[in-house]
Design a protein around this motif. Structure first.
Motif, PDB file in Angstrom:
ATOM      1  N   ARG A 294     -49.055 -44.858 -18.716  1.00 39.32           N
ATOM      2  CA  ARG A 294     -48.676 -45.897 -17.756  1.00 39.32           C
ATOM      3  C   ARG A 294     -47.904 -45.369 -16.536  1.00 39.32           C
ATOM      4  O   ARG A 294     -46.774 -45.763 -16.261  1.00 39.32           O
TER       5      ARG A 294
ATOM      6  N   ASP B 253     -57.462 -48.397  -3.196  1.00 38.23           N
ATOM      7  CA  ASP B 253     -57.241 -48.017  -4.591  1.00 38.23           C
ATOM      8  C   ASP B 253     -58.109 -46.805  -4.889  1.00 38.23           C
ATOM      9  O   ASP B 253     -59.335 -46.901  -4.953  1.00 38.23           O
TER      10      ASP B 253
ATOM     11  N   SER C   3     -54.183 -42.398 -14.965  1.00 38.33           N
ATOM     12  CA  SER C   3     -54.888 -42.930 -16.140  1.00 38.33           C
ATOM     13  C   SER C   3     -56.276 -42.335 -16.313  1.00 38.33           C
ATOM     14  O   SER C   3     -56.658 -41.961 -17.420  1.00 38.33           O
TER      15      SER C   3
ATOM     16  N   ALA D  46     -51.011 -47.975 -12.126  1.00 39.57           N
ATOM     17  CA  ALA D  46     -51.475 -48.432 -10.808  1.00 39.57           C
ATOM     18  C   ALA D  46     -51.558 -49.962 -10.785  1.00 39.57           C
ATOM     19  O   ALA D  46     -51.479 -50.579  -9.731  1.00 39.57           O
TER      20      ALA D  46
ATOM     21  N   ASN E  10     -64.559 -49.415  -9.170  1.00 40.44           N
ATOM     22  CA  ASN E  10     -64.690 -50.061 -10.469  1.00 40.44           C
ATOM     23  C   ASN E  10     -64.987 -51.518 -10.132  1.00 40.44           C
ATOM     24  O   ASN E  10     -64.144 -52.159  -9.498  1.00 40.44           O
TER      25      ASN E  10
ATOM     26  N   TYR F 240     -59.947 -43.523  -8.985  1.00 37.55           N
ATOM     27  CA  TYR F 240     -61.098 -42.739  -9.488  1.00 37.55           C
ATOM     28  C   TYR F 240     -61.445 -41.576  -8.576  1.00 37.55           C
ATOM     29  O   TYR F 240     -62.530 -40.987  -8.700  1.00 37.55           O
TER      30      TYR F 240
HETATM   31  N1  PMP Z   1     -57.402 -49.839 -10.274  1.00 33.66           N
HETATM   32  C1  PMP Z   1     -58.610 -49.718 -10.809  1.00 33.66           C
HETATM   33  C2  PMP Z   1     -59.790 -49.785  -9.918  1.00 33.66           C
HETATM   34  C3  PMP Z   1     -58.755 -49.547 -12.191  1.00 33.66           C
HETATM   35  O1  PMP Z   1     -59.975 -49.433 -12.733  1.00 33.66           O
HETATM   36  C4  PMP Z   1     -57.618 -49.496 -12.999  1.00 33.66           C
HETATM   37  C5  PMP Z   1     -57.854 -49.319 -14.476  1.00 33.66           C
HETATM   38  N2  PMP Z   1     -56.930 -49.570 -15.329  1.00 33.66           N
HETATM   39  C6  PMP Z   1     -56.367 -49.628 -12.381  1.00 33.66           C
HETATM   40  C7  PMP Z   1     -56.297 -49.802 -11.026  1.00 33.66           C
HETATM   41  C8  PMP Z   1     -55.077 -49.629 -13.133  1.00 33.66           C
HETATM   42  O2  PMP Z   1     -54.831 -48.409 -13.718  1.00 33.66           O
HETATM   43  P1  PMP Z   1     -53.486 -48.085 -14.493  1.00 33.66           P
HETATM   44  O3  PMP Z   1     -52.633 -49.296 -14.472  1.00 33.66           O
HETATM   45  O4  PMP Z   1     -53.907 -47.675 -15.858  1.00 33.66           O
HETATM   46  O5  PMP Z   1     -52.856 -46.954 -13.717  1.00 33.66           O
END
Ligand code: PMP
Ligand code: GLU
Length: 395
Positions: free
Chosen positions: A246, A205, A237, A101, A176, A208
């Motif tokens: 990834r 986003d 993730s 992400a 987050n 979560y």
């Molecule tokens: N957005 C948020 C709010 C996150 O906490 C994270 C944590 N890595 C990500 C995006 C990116 O996630 P990832 O690249 O592992 O998919």
């Protein structure tokens, strides 16, 4: 040789979450008994049914470049997931699969921002938002909140932050680092402001999404008047314990998805093919298959909150989702603890690392200098021991 790095990289801050994780690893290798509550990473293994799908994909000779924006079968699984969990209708040309992400977010910034465009970031925001925006020559504009407002912005605050240069707003819900969750009504109230400014694009986003203890996840794109200007970001993730695989993805208006596809066509050639095949299986599984992890996070949340409540000087909201607590520790500013002068959250976080051997992340990294972040994606024993050490260090 004179080391001439670009201004771009020189002006970029290091990711504090990853820096703390690296520091924790280093100290552990030196033999120090550090408890790492800094990294937002589930401590579970990827479920077996997903691992099996990856092994099958290797044996089936998935070893060539995939389509840049993802396998059609994965896009179809994502489309079904969006429909099933979020009541969102996307077609294949609106989906782009990326290398996490994080890359989905970077794509969004790179394809939409011109120099000087402003991006509203309700605080606290995830550590990488501001730096990604700056990398794309945008200007992050922080919209402050506090523990007292449960870390949520109000419609009036949103409207006051908008200028003729505002191009986007980025937020995560569940958030987050604060753990707060916007209800559908709260999102609607923010949307009511945004509809008056039709050129502002929303990055929602939702990584979560499934780690939500109050229930009722809401997506901005669910509102008909926001659908055409919302980028819904998600990934595997967190909920599927697949951080290292990834894979992230977006559902977005066609024109934005096309641009993101073009962008990663020059940068990554698309995401890892084995991981993509495994994610088809992950997303097609019922949400109940990952419930055991969510239930554990819920128990740990209760534990961490009750233990934090016993420590004087930590002001905490009850997180509604994700796996972080974000206590306000400004009570300690100006004090000297065990010979360490604490002027700010960074000093406090370093103090905890050195004196309690507990790794946390300073709130500065998330645009909130009064707080620190603790991740409770750790075992109950580790949480209990960490909080015991913190209590001893500050008392
Ligand atoms: N957005 C948020 C709010 C996150 O906490 C994270 C944590 N890595 C990500 C995006 C990116 O996630 P990832 O690249 O592992 O998919
Ligand atoms: N999102 C996680 C965190 O905030 C992982 C680290 C990162 O990707 O920066 O800790």
């Amino acid at each position: 040789m004179h080391q001439q790095l670009s201004d771009r990289i020189n002006s970029m801050a290091t990711s504090q979450t990853l820096a703390m994780a690296a520091k924790t690893r280093e100290l552990k290798e030196e033999g120090k008994d550090i408890i790492g509550l800094s990294l937002g990473e589930p401590d579970f293994n990827t479920p077996d049914f997903i691992k099996d799908a990856a092994i099958q994909a290797i044996n089936d000779n998935y070893n060539s470049y995939s389509p840049v924006d993802g396998y059609v079968e994965l896009k179809d699984a994502i489309i079904k997931k969006f429909k099933r969990d979020n009541h969102l209708d996307y077609n294949r040309s609106q989906i782009v699969v990326s290398t996490g992400a994080k890359q989905s977010l970077a794509n969004a910034a790179m394809v939409l921002l011109n120099p000087g465009d402003e991006v509203l970031l309700p605080c606290p925001y995830w550590v990488s938002y501001a730096e990604i925006v700056k990398l794309a020559e945008g200007v992050p504009v922080e919209v402050p909140t506090s523990v007292e407002s449960n870390f949520k912005i109000t419609p009036a605050q949103l409207e006051a932050a908008i200028t003729p240069k505002t191009k986007m707003i980025w937020y995560s819900s569940p958030c987050n680092p604060s753990g707060m969750v916007y209800s559908k009504e709260e999102l609607r109230a923010l949307a009511d402001v945004l509809v008056k400014y039709p050129n502002i694009i929303v990055v929602s986003d939702e990584i979560y999404e499934h780690i939500n203890f109050v229930g009722g996840h809401a997506s901005m794109a669910e509102f008909d008047d926001m659908y055409d200007r919302t980028i819904t970001v998600n990934g595997v993730s967190k909920a599927f314990a697949m951080t290292g695989w990834r894979i992230g993805y977006i559902g977005a208006p066609d024109w934005i998805a096309r641009a993101c596809n073009k962008m990663q066509g020059q940068i990554t050639s698309g995401a890892n093919c084995i991981a993509q095949r495994a994610v088809i299986t992950a997303l097609e599984a019922p949400v109940s298959s990952i419930k055991f992890m969510i239930d554990k996070f819920k128990e740990r949340r209760k534990l961490v909150i009750s233990l934090l409540d016993e420590i004087e000087g930590f002001k905490t909201t009850e997180p509604e989702g994700a796996f972080y607590v974000f206590p306000d520790v400004s009570h300690f500013f100006g004090k000297t603890l065990k010979g360490h002068k604490i002027n700010n959250a960074t000093d406090f976080s370093m103090f905890l690392l050195e004196e309690a051997l507990v790794a946390t992340v300073t709130g500065d990294a998330f645009g909130n200098p009064n707080c620190i972040r603790l991740s409770y994606a750790a075992s109950e024993d580790q949480i209990k021991e960490a909080l015991k050490r913190i209590k001893a260090a500050v008392s």
